[in-house]
Write an enzyme that holds these catalytic residues in place. Structure first.
Site, PDB file in Angstrom:
ATOM      1  N   ARG A  89       0.586   7.752 -10.536  1.00 12.88           N
ATOM      2  CA  ARG A  89       0.385   6.654 -11.488  1.00 12.88           C
ATOM      3  C   ARG A  89      -0.190   7.141 -12.815  1.00 12.88           C
ATOM      4  O   ARG A  89       0.065   6.533 -13.857  1.00 12.88           O
ATOM      5  CB  ARG A  89      -0.530   5.597 -10.879  1.00 12.88           C
ATOM      6  CG  ARG A  89       0.193   4.742  -9.868  1.00 12.88           C
ATOM      7  CD  ARG A  89      -0.719   3.686  -9.304  1.00 12.88           C
ATOM      8  NE  ARG A  89       0.059   2.618  -8.673  1.00 12.88           N
ATOM      9  CZ  ARG A  89      -0.469   1.623  -7.994  1.00 12.88           C
ATOM     10  NH1 ARG A  89      -1.775   1.551  -7.847  1.00 12.88           N
ATOM     11  NH2 ARG A  89       0.302   0.700  -7.462  1.00 12.88           N
TER      12      ARG A  89
ATOM     13  N   LYS B  37       4.042  -5.683   8.437  1.00 13.10           N
ATOM     14  CA  LYS B  37       4.072  -7.100   8.830  1.00 13.10           C
ATOM     15  C   LYS B  37       5.287  -7.835   8.287  1.00 13.10           C
ATOM     16  O   LYS B  37       5.533  -7.853   7.086  1.00 13.10           O
ATOM     17  CB  LYS B  37       2.800  -7.789   8.339  1.00 13.10           C
ATOM     18  CG  LYS B  37       1.565  -7.312   9.098  1.00 13.10           C
ATOM     19  CD  LYS B  37       0.295  -7.872   8.502  1.00 13.10           C
ATOM     20  CE  LYS B  37       0.057  -9.321   8.925  1.00 13.10           C
ATOM     21  NZ  LYS B  37      -1.166  -9.852   8.291  1.00 13.10           N
TER      22      LYS B  37
ATOM     23  N   GLY C 211       3.701   1.480  -3.039  1.00 10.87           N
ATOM     24  CA  GLY C 211       2.918   1.353  -1.827  1.00 10.87           C
ATOM     25  C   GLY C 211       3.157   2.511  -0.884  1.00 10.87           C
ATOM     26  O   GLY C 211       3.324   3.657  -1.310  1.00 10.87           O
TER      27      GLY C 211
ATOM     28  N   GLY D  92       2.963  -4.235  -4.536  1.00  5.94           N
ATOM     29  CA  GLY D  92       2.974  -5.706  -4.502  1.00  5.94           C
ATOM     30  C   GLY D  92       3.765  -6.294  -5.653  1.00  5.94           C
ATOM     31  O   GLY D  92       4.560  -7.220  -5.470  1.00  5.94           O
TER      32      GLY D  92
HETATM   33  P1  ADP Z   1       4.500  -0.720   1.938  1.00  5.16           P
HETATM   34  O1  ADP Z   1       3.115  -0.398   1.407  1.00  5.16           O
HETATM   35  O2  ADP Z   1       5.472   0.391   1.645  1.00  5.16           O
HETATM   36  O3  ADP Z   1       4.980  -2.059   1.484  1.00  5.16           O
HETATM   37  P2  ADP Z   1       3.417  -1.696   4.426  1.00  5.16           P
HETATM   38  O4  ADP Z   1       2.032  -1.674   3.833  1.00  5.16           O
HETATM   39  O5  ADP Z   1       4.031  -2.993   4.716  1.00  5.16           O
HETATM   40  O6  ADP Z   1       4.391  -0.787   3.538  1.00  5.16           O
HETATM   41  O7  ADP Z   1       3.379  -0.914   5.831  1.00  5.16           O
HETATM   42  C1  ADP Z   1       2.965   0.404   5.937  1.00  5.16           C
HETATM   43  C2  ADP Z   1       2.260   0.646   7.223  1.00  5.16           C
HETATM   44  O8  ADP Z   1       3.040   0.215   8.328  1.00  5.16           O
HETATM   45  C3  ADP Z   1       2.006   2.116   7.442  1.00  5.16           C
HETATM   46  O9  ADP Z   1       0.619   2.349   7.428  1.00  5.16           O
HETATM   47  C4  ADP Z   1       2.610   2.410   8.807  1.00  5.16           C
HETATM   48  O10 ADP Z   1       1.787   3.232   9.611  1.00  5.16           O
HETATM   49  C5  ADP Z   1       2.731   1.034   9.413  1.00  5.16           C
HETATM   50  N1  ADP Z   1       3.791   0.964  10.436  1.00  5.16           N
HETATM   51  C6  ADP Z   1       5.099   1.208  10.290  1.00  5.16           C
HETATM   52  N2  ADP Z   1       5.758   1.097  11.454  1.00  5.16           N
HETATM   53  C7  ADP Z   1       4.843   0.759  12.383  1.00  5.16           C
HETATM   54  C8  ADP Z   1       4.897   0.495  13.776  1.00  5.16           C
HETATM   55  N3  ADP Z   1       6.045   0.557  14.450  1.00  5.16           N
HETATM   56  N4  ADP Z   1       3.743   0.176  14.408  1.00  5.16           N
HETATM   57  C9  ADP Z   1       2.590   0.107  13.725  1.00  5.16           C
HETATM   58  N5  ADP Z   1       2.467   0.336  12.410  1.00  5.16           N
HETATM   59  C10 ADP Z   1       3.579   0.666  11.740  1.00  5.16           C
HETATM   60 MG    MG Z   2       1.173  -0.917   2.069  1.00  4.18          MG
END
Ligand code: ADP
Ligand code: MG
Length: 383
Positions: A36, A191, A341, A364
């Site tokens: 960043r 999620k 992210g 986000g």
């Molecule tokens: P982003 O920041 O790219 O939008 P998220 O914050 O939604 O992504 O999700 C990232 C997290 O999801 C990571 O820390 C990863 O460890 C977790 N994750 C991915 N797959 C699984 C899984 N099958 N079970 C538990 N956690 C998971």
């Molecule tokens: Mg994240």
């Protein structure tokens, strides 16, 4: 969407307040990833080329809750900027200065040390605005926040988007407006409740949508499969079923997953088909057949957008899916955009950042943009 640019400002001889997003990951005061910071360097260089009398940079870092907290000082950022720019970047003691006249570039202390920042207080905005003559916004990662340094400044000073903000908005707009076909989105992460709005919106634009991460277990549950101890959101099952119906055969789901007792290094792992997840185990990554399917889908696409890791990529036993998708995108020829992210962090970890067309600096914010939400930080900069 068109924003005012540096060409719309008369920068020469002026003090420019530059809002950057230096909210970088820190470990014990050490910068873990300076993407960043580096992403804002072209704007700083452009302002200097245009002979701004002084560039006063401001940013937030972490969540210090409206009061000074040494854990969130921008001192490490000032040091890194000094290194990268090869010119001393002094750090002001507070978010409101004082700013000495001598230095061509100055960094204000963490904006969130003052409660006025997040509350978008009039007085705080007035005082911040008084430090500069012009306002340039390069903080895409903060564009979804109606904070003083984002909207307050833009309302008070002649303003424009910096080069980074301009690029973020033009790349993401391009995905929504005229992407080269076929357009594939790959969405993972923790999620499904976080990502359902963007999934529904993406379905209005993409030719295929591939799902990974912990999210996929809610999709499996919606089809009646047992998911063992995997993360699953029962209250999202109905919404997921509706989404599956809308998506029809455009939806790609994992066909196999890597299961284990817990997501920890050294644990015993096993790959199973999605209709055979053992009751006492949980899925922490997509399996190898799924990786092949997703890489094939990437190869067959002209545009790829990726957000959210395919598994617990922080643990090497479960990083295979994320690694495969990152490599597939990096080695492929599709126009590729990665939402910030954790997916951006994964790309950095595997060394593919330079191989994709655009890695968003806003996690986000990029999702809210793609959802079609109005980002308060962009409104005052519109042409
Ligand atoms: P982003 O920041 O790219 O939008 P998220 O914050 O939604 O992504 O999700 C990232 C997290 O999801 C990571 O820390 C990863 O460890 C977790 N994750 C991915 N797959 C699984 C899984 N099958 N079970 C538990 N956690 C998971
Ligand atoms: Mg994240």
């Amino acid at each position: 969407m068109k924003l005012r640019t540096l060409d719309d400002l008369d920068v020469a001889g002026k003090r420019v307040l530059l809002r950057a997003d230096f909210n970088v990951p820190l470990n014990d005061g050490e910068i873990v990833d300076d993407m960043r910071i580096r992403a804002t360097l072209p704007t700083i260089a452009a302002l200097r080329e245009r002979r701004a009398s002084q560039v006063i940079v401001c940013s937030h870092l972490g969540r210090p809750k409206g009061k000074p907290d040494p854990a969130y000082t921008l001192a490490p950022i000032a040091d890194r900027l000094t290194e990268l720019l090869n010119v001393a970047v002094p750090l002001a003691e507070t978010p409101l200065g004082p700013v000495g006249p001598g230095a061509p570039i100055f960094l204000l202390e963490n904006l969130r040390f003052d409660p006025g920042e997040e509350a978008n207080e009039r007085e705080f905005s007035d005082r911040l605005a008084s430090l500069g003559d012009l306002y340039v916004d390069d903080a895409f990662g903060a564009a979804h926040r109606a904070h003083a340094s984002v909207v307050g400044l833009a309302e008070r000073l002649p303003s424009a988007a910096g080069l980074l903000l301009q690029k973020e908005v033009s790349v993401l707009s391009h995905l929504l407006e005229d992407p080269a076909r076929s357009f594939l989105a790959i969405v993972g992460g923790a999620k499904v409740s976080d990502k359902l709005p963007v999934l529904s919106k993406l379905l209005e634009h993409v030719d295929r949508l591939a799902i990974g991460g912990a999210m996929c277990f809610t999709f499996f549950a919606a089809q009646g499969f047992g998911v063992g101890r995997s993360l699953m959101e029962p209250d999202q099952v109905d919404a997921v079923r509706t989404l599956m119906h809308t998506a029809g055969d455009r939806l790609l789901l994992p066909v196999d997953v890597v299961v284990a007792e817990k997501p920890e290094p050294g644990v015993v792992t096993r790959t199973v088909p999605i209709d055979a997840i053992p009751e006492d185990l949980a899925g922490y990554d997509v399996g190898s057949q799924t990786c092949r399917n997703y890489v094939d889908a990437i190869r067959a696409s002209a545009t790829v957008f990726w957000n959210g890791p395919m598994g617990v990529f922080e643990v090497s036993e479960f990083d295979g899916g994320t690694r495969a998708v990152a490599a597939g995108i990096a080695k492929g020829s599709a126009f590729s955009v990665v939402g910030g992210g954790d997916s951006g962090a994964a790309l950095e970890k595997f060394g593919y950042v330079d191989e994709v067309d655009h890695v968003s600096t806003g996690g986000g914010a990029s999702l809210e943009f793609l959802e079609g939400k109005t980002l308060p930080g962009l409104v005052p900069l519109l042409v």
